[in-house]
Design a protein around this motif. Structure first.
Motif, mmCIF file in Angstrom:
data_model
loop_
_atom_site.group_PDB
_atom_site.id
_atom_site.type_symbol
_atom_site.label_atom_id
_atom_site.label_comp_id
_atom_site.label_asym_id
_atom_site.label_seq_id
_atom_site.Cartn_x
_atom_site.Cartn_y
_atom_site.Cartn_z
ATOM 1 N N GLU A 1 0.806 -1.218 0.000
ATOM 2 C CA GLU A 1 0.000 0.000 0.000
ATOM 3 C C GLU A 1 0.841 1.271 0.000
ATOM 4 O O GLU A 1 0.297 2.372 0.042
ATOM 5 N N ARG A 2 2.143 1.146 -0.057
ATOM 6 C CA ARG A 2 2.991 2.328 0.063
ATOM 7 C C ARG A 2 2.746 3.292 -1.099
ATOM 8 O O ARG A 2 2.585 2.883 -2.241
ATOM 9 N N ASP A 3 2.765 4.564 -0.765
ATOM 10 C CA ASP A 3 2.527 5.614 -1.755
ATOM 11 C C ASP A 3 3.826 5.865 -2.516
ATOM 12 O O ASP A 3 4.643 6.704 -2.123
ATOM 13 N N SER A 4 4.006 5.151 -3.615
ATOM 14 C CA SER A 4 5.240 5.255 -4.387
ATOM 15 C C SER A 4 5.457 6.673 -4.897
ATOM 16 O O SER A 4 6.586 7.186 -4.870
ATOM 17 N N ALA A 5 4.394 7.292 -5.381
ATOM 18 C CA ALA A 5 4.527 8.634 -5.944
ATOM 19 C C ALA A 5 5.065 9.616 -4.917
ATOM 20 O O ALA A 5 5.926 10.457 -5.214
ATOM 21 N N ALA A 6 4.573 9.514 -3.676
ATOM 22 C CA ALA A 6 5.041 10.415 -2.616
ATOM 23 C C ALA A 6 6.506 10.159 -2.290
ATOM 24 O O ALA A 6 7.278 11.101 -2.059
ATOM 25 N N MET A 7 6.900 8.888 -2.264
ATOM 26 C CA MET A 7 8.296 8.565 -1.973
ATOM 27 C C MET A 7 9.207 9.071 -3.083
ATOM 28 O O MET A 7 10.276 9.634 -2.829
ATOM 29 N N LEU A 8 8.787 8.887 -4.332
ATOM 30 C CA LEU A 8 9.610 9.327 -5.455
ATOM 31 C C LEU A 8 9.741 10.851 -5.488
ATOM 32 O O LEU A 8 10.798 11.387 -5.862
ATOM 33 N N LYS A 9 8.692 11.520 -5.077
ATOM 34 C CA LYS A 9 8.738 12.987 -5.061
ATOM 35 C C LYS A 9 9.845 13.486 -4.140
ATOM 36 O O LYS A 9 10.509 14.497 -4.424
#
Length: 557
Positions: free
Chosen positions: A399-407
């Motif tokens: 469920e990790r928010d990949s987009a937020a981590m990549l940002k």
């Protein structure tokens, strides 16, 4: 002969002899002929066991059934819940930092000369890492021996229980308890899997002390979508009369924890800041980098100190454990490094290449959800002797928010962003320790393509609906002007492309992988020309473990 005996034991397990003594005796006497890989391959069947998965689905609507099922499995394995009382357990949950807290706590008490057990998850390279004695993963022989003891008892009794077997994590939890009891540890540090209240580790009735590390939003489908709901779940590990400690928590979480502790009858204290301690031996120095580790260290100090008081001074009241000043004579040591790769991917390297002038130097590696600043991501004390290529190798699961981590990573200015699933290699020799049958390959690759697209959007490169795996004979590749991102089908192919033959281990002819297009090879010119290549491998601990398997072959032995 060995293959015949291995087949014989498998047949015995399948036939499920009614005489439990006969079955267990045969397994125990013949398991010396079974390799650890045989045990791990059998363990992996619990990831796909239809009855186990159906049971888990049913229990999600009635979480209390999870604990009831765990107790039943424990008894079928020949263990009783009250036996766990003898393990003198330290039980730790949290969203972030619970693994580091456990590692600190275990080493502090091991430094006192106690024989420690440590159960954690997930593993990096080998599943044996989850079950540790005195800080070391149990040996292959012990793992094989105890695995077949537990598996045999559960398999022999499954017909009488509707053919059910415990799912993967449940089985490993039972196995850990069995190992710690058989190996007669003085204490066991037990890390919660997910949540707390209904986690299978929560069949523990009488821990000596409980701890909660920093809370955040994670596993929302299981634990709830607010910090208050998650705090309620985490506070479920509190036990009547058992001292509990927590670090400072986000707004909304602390009132829930306090109310939960009051309802259960657990005395709860908030750990002081690490700076508030005044040890006679001078300032405390941590072996793990990052500001966030200081709260983990404070929690570990309180947990270990409370455990020591109960062990050595049983008449002392628990509240005395909360004083912020420790004396130097207590030798509370915090110079642990935790699990390999959890923070520093093979930092003892670099390895010299065949050209002797170029280096492949792994970057300091963090999972994003515990980073406190971009500075934590930067290599420390590195002297550059020429052009340096900076590469991000990323994957995220669940469920990790990949987009937020990549940002968060955009400002690090990588020359290349490489994405791949947590598959060690795309050939049949894949290590069984790294296999995950709960997610299809198609879903894993789709997630990688989504991550790659998010990265391009964050970098204002636009969307590219034509993105495909950059492998020979695959669908069309990226346009030439978008060669800054690539997607590979496995970790090995990604690492081999990044290192461009400069790493002798990865260039080993025995490490075969799928052929890469000539045009994709051409895109790696900056890597071949760079004096150094710095790689940040992050987003998933399983990705780090898969990389370690290839970069450090000794980790798989």
């Amino acid at each position: 002969m060995k293959d015949f005996l291995a087949l014989l034991v498998r047949l015995i397990l399948i036939l499920s002899f009614r005489n439990s003594f006969l079955q267990i005796t045969v397994i125990t006497s013949l398991n010396i002929f079974l390799s650890p890989q045989d045990a791990i391959c059998t363990l992996n069947t619990l990831q796909t066991n239809a009855s186990a998965l159906e049971q888990v689905r049913r229990e999600r609507s009635n979480p209390q059934l999870q604990l009831n099922a765990m107790r039943a499995f424990l008894e079928r394995a020949g263990l009783a819940v009250d036996e766990l009382d003898h393990l003198n357990i330290i039980h730790v949950t949290g969203t972030k930092g619970k693994g580091s807290t456990c590692a600190f706590t275990e080493q502090i008490l091991r430094n006192y000369g106690f024989r420690t057990g440590f159960y954690s998850s997930p593993h990096l390279v080998q599943v044996r890492e989850r079950i540790r004695i005195n800080g070391q993963p149990i040996g292959k022989d012990l793992f094989t021996k105890y695995f077949w003891q537990v598996y045999g008892r559960l398999d022999e009794t499954k017909d009488a229980h509707g053919g059910t077997m415990p799912a993967y994590f449940r089985f490993l939890t039972i196995l850990a308890f069995h190992v710690f009891l058989q190996e007669k540890v003085d204490l066991a540090v037990i890390e919660v899997g997910i949540g707390g209240a209904y986690d299978c580790t929560n069949i523990i009735r009488r821990p000596w002390v409980c701890g909660i590390s920093s809370l955040g939003i994670d596993h929302t489908q299981i634990l709830g979508d607010t910090i208050e709901k998650i705090a309620w779940q985490k506070g479920g590990i509190f036990k009547p009369g058992v001292p509990g400690f927590t670090v400072r928590q986000p707004e909304g979480a602390m009132p829930v924890l306090k109310e939960r502790a009051k309802e259960i009858g657990c005395p709860l204290w908030v750990c002081p800041q690490l700076e508030d301690y005044q040890p006679d031996c001078g300032p405390l120095h941590l072996g793990l980098a990052g500001q966030h580790q200081r709260s983990n260290a404070s929690l570990a100090l309180q947990l270990s100190h409370t455990w020591l008081q109960r062990r050595c001074l049983p008449g002392l009241t628990p509240c005395a454990a909360c004083r912020p000043a420790f004396s130097g004579s207590e030798r509370l040591q915090l110079s642990t490094r935790g699990a390999p790769g959890e923070q520093d991917l093979l930092n003892s390297m670099p390895k010299t290449t065949s050209d002797s002038h170029a280096l492949f130097k792994p970057w300091k590696c963090f999972t994003i959800n515990v980073c406190t600043s971009h500075a934590d991501l930067m290599p420390q004390h590195v002297c550059f002797s020429g052009a340096v290529a900076r590469v991000l190798l990323f994957n995220a699961t669940g469920e990790r928010d990949s987009a937020a981590m990549l940002k968060l990573l955009v400002t690090c200015h990588f020359d290349f962003a490489v994405f791949c699933p947590n598959i060690t290699e795309a050939i049949a020799s894949c290590n069984a320790d790294q296999q995950n049958f709960n997610v299809s390959v198609e879903n894993m690759l789709t997630r990688c393509l989504d991550n790659e697209r998010s990265w391009r959007l964050h970098n204002r490169l636009g969307d590219d609906k034509g993105t495909q795996l950059l492998i020979q004979d695959s669908l069309p590749r990226l346009p030439e002007h978008r060669g800054d991102t690539l997607v590979f089908p496995c970790i090995l192919s990604a690492l081999q492309w990044i290192t461009q033959g400069r790493d002798s281990v990865l260039a080993d002819p025995a490490k075969t992988t799928l052929a890469v297009k000539q045009s994709v090879t051409a895109k790696a010119a900056p890597l071949r020309e760079a004096a150094e290549i710095h790689v940040l491998i992050t987003g998933s601990l399983h990705l780090v473990g898969g990389a370690l398997k290839h970069l450090d072959p000794a980790s798989s032995k």
